[in-house]
Design a protein around this motif. Structure first.
Motif, PDB file in Angstrom:
ATOM      1  N   TYR A  23       0.830  -1.205   0.000  1.00  0.00           N
ATOM      2  CA  TYR A  23       0.000   0.000   0.000  1.00  0.00           C
ATOM      3  C   TYR A  23       0.863   1.253   0.000  1.00  0.00           C
ATOM      4  O   TYR A  23       1.799   1.381   0.792  1.00  0.00           O
ATOM      5  N   ASP A  24       0.545   2.170  -0.912  1.00  0.00           N
ATOM      6  CA  ASP A  24       1.223   3.457  -0.991  1.00  0.00           C
ATOM      7  C   ASP A  24       0.186   4.548  -0.748  1.00  0.00           C
ATOM      8  O   ASP A  24      -0.709   4.764  -1.572  1.00  0.00           O
ATOM      9  N   PRO A  25       0.253   5.244   0.386  1.00  0.00           N
ATOM     10  CA  PRO A  25      -0.780   6.257   0.678  1.00  0.00           C
ATOM     11  C   PRO A  25      -0.779   7.413  -0.300  1.00  0.00           C
ATOM     12  O   PRO A  25      -1.778   8.128  -0.412  1.00  0.00           O
ATOM     13  N   ASN A  26       0.340   7.630  -1.001  1.00  0.00           N
ATOM     14  CA  ASN A  26       0.401   8.721  -1.973  1.00  0.00           C
ATOM     15  C   ASN A  26      -0.207   8.352  -3.329  1.00  0.00           C
ATOM     16  O   ASN A  26      -0.407   9.233  -4.177  1.00  0.00           O
TER      17      ASN A  26
ATOM     18  N   GLU B  99      -8.189   2.822   3.111  1.00  0.00           N
ATOM     19  CA  GLU B  99      -8.000   3.576   4.350  1.00  0.00           C
ATOM     20  C   GLU B  99      -7.094   2.803   5.286  1.00  0.00           C
ATOM     21  O   GLU B  99      -7.073   1.578   5.286  1.00  0.00           O
ATOM     22  N   MET B 100      -6.374   3.589   6.085  1.00  0.00           N
ATOM     23  CA  MET B 100      -5.540   3.004   7.143  1.00  0.00           C
ATOM     24  C   MET B 100      -6.032   3.554   8.474  1.00  0.00           C
ATOM     25  O   MET B 100      -5.513   4.528   8.998  1.00  0.00           O
TER      26      MET B 100
ATOM     27  N   GLU C  22      -3.505   4.200  11.387  1.00  0.00           N
ATOM     28  CA  GLU C  22      -2.327   5.059  11.252  1.00  0.00           C
ATOM     29  C   GLU C  22      -2.270   6.093  12.368  1.00  0.00           C
ATOM     30  O   GLU C  22      -1.234   6.310  12.988  1.00  0.00           O
TER      31      GLU C  22
END
Length: 226
Positions: free
Chosen positions: A61-64, A107-108, A111
């Motif tokens: 997973y890459d949040p960007n 979604e995380m 975090e």
């Protein structure tokens, strides 16, 4: 879809048929290799509902990275005496099809909790330290009040004066011994042995007094320093 995405993440879709006719449905996605849908098609009876499980496969997973994955649920009224689902979709006219589009959102939720835990762990040692703060333990030493200090200083001065006095007396006795030795040498009738003994006796006593005084000074100085 809620992370972390290190394992399969499942989200359920509830499809309900509010009509009085049977409805056929089919679920499509823009990323078929990333998802497993069960069931991906079927029939919903009038007034009934069906739960469709959408399983996202593990990935990095890459949040960007903005998600472009989409789902589309197509529905159409089921013809009477349906036997072949594939034929239904092939023969369905565009105006008979209904569809609903869904966009995937990753979604995380943990975090913020992880960040709070990290901040709390970093601040915890500081809080523990502040609890332990207090008066530092005094070093193990003998403290002297002003009266005892003055007494020791005066005693040291007195002993130093005594040493100076004994040193002068010792020097005087040494000079006197030299003078007597010269007299004895010039006086043949005198006994050299007796004169030597007298000289040694006169010289040894002041020296002994000086040593004793030095011992006392060392004792008091050591007590004062400690």
């Amino acid at each position: 879809f809620s992370g972390p995405f290190t394992d399969v993440v499942t989200t359920n879709l509830k499809l309900r048929n509010p009509s009085d006719r049977k409805v056929c449905f089919k679920v499509k996605t823009t990323a078929p290799r990333r998802y497993c849908v069960r069931p991906n098609s079927g029939i919903i009876d009038p007034g009934s509902s069906v739960i469709v499980s959408v399983m996202l496969q593990p990935f990095d997973y890459d949040p960007n990275e903005k998600s472009k994955h989409k789902f589309m649920v197509q529905t159409t009224y089921a013809p009477p005496n349906i036997t072949d689902m594939e034929a239904v979709w092939k023969e369905a006219k565009p105006d008979e099809l209904m569809d609903s589009k869904l966009r995937c959102v990753f979604e995380m939720p943990n975090e913020n909790d992880k960040l709070n835990d990290i901040d709390a762990s970093k601040s915890a040692p500081v809080l523990n330290t502040s609890k332990q703060d207090g008066p530092m333990p005094k070093p193990h030493s003998v403290s002297l009040n002003d009266t005892e200090t003055r007494k020791l200083v005066e005693e040291c001065k007195r002993l130093q004066a005594e040493i100076m006095k004994l040193t002068d007396e010792n020097r005087h006795m040494r000079d006197e011994g030299l003078r007597l030795r010269k007299v004895a040498h010039s006086d043949k009738s005198g006994s050299p042995t007796a004169l030597a003994l007298r000289d040694n006796g006169s010289n040894s006593l002041p020296s002994l007094l000086v040593v004793i005084a030095a011992i006392f000074i060392g004792f008091f100085l050591g007590k004062f320093i400690l």
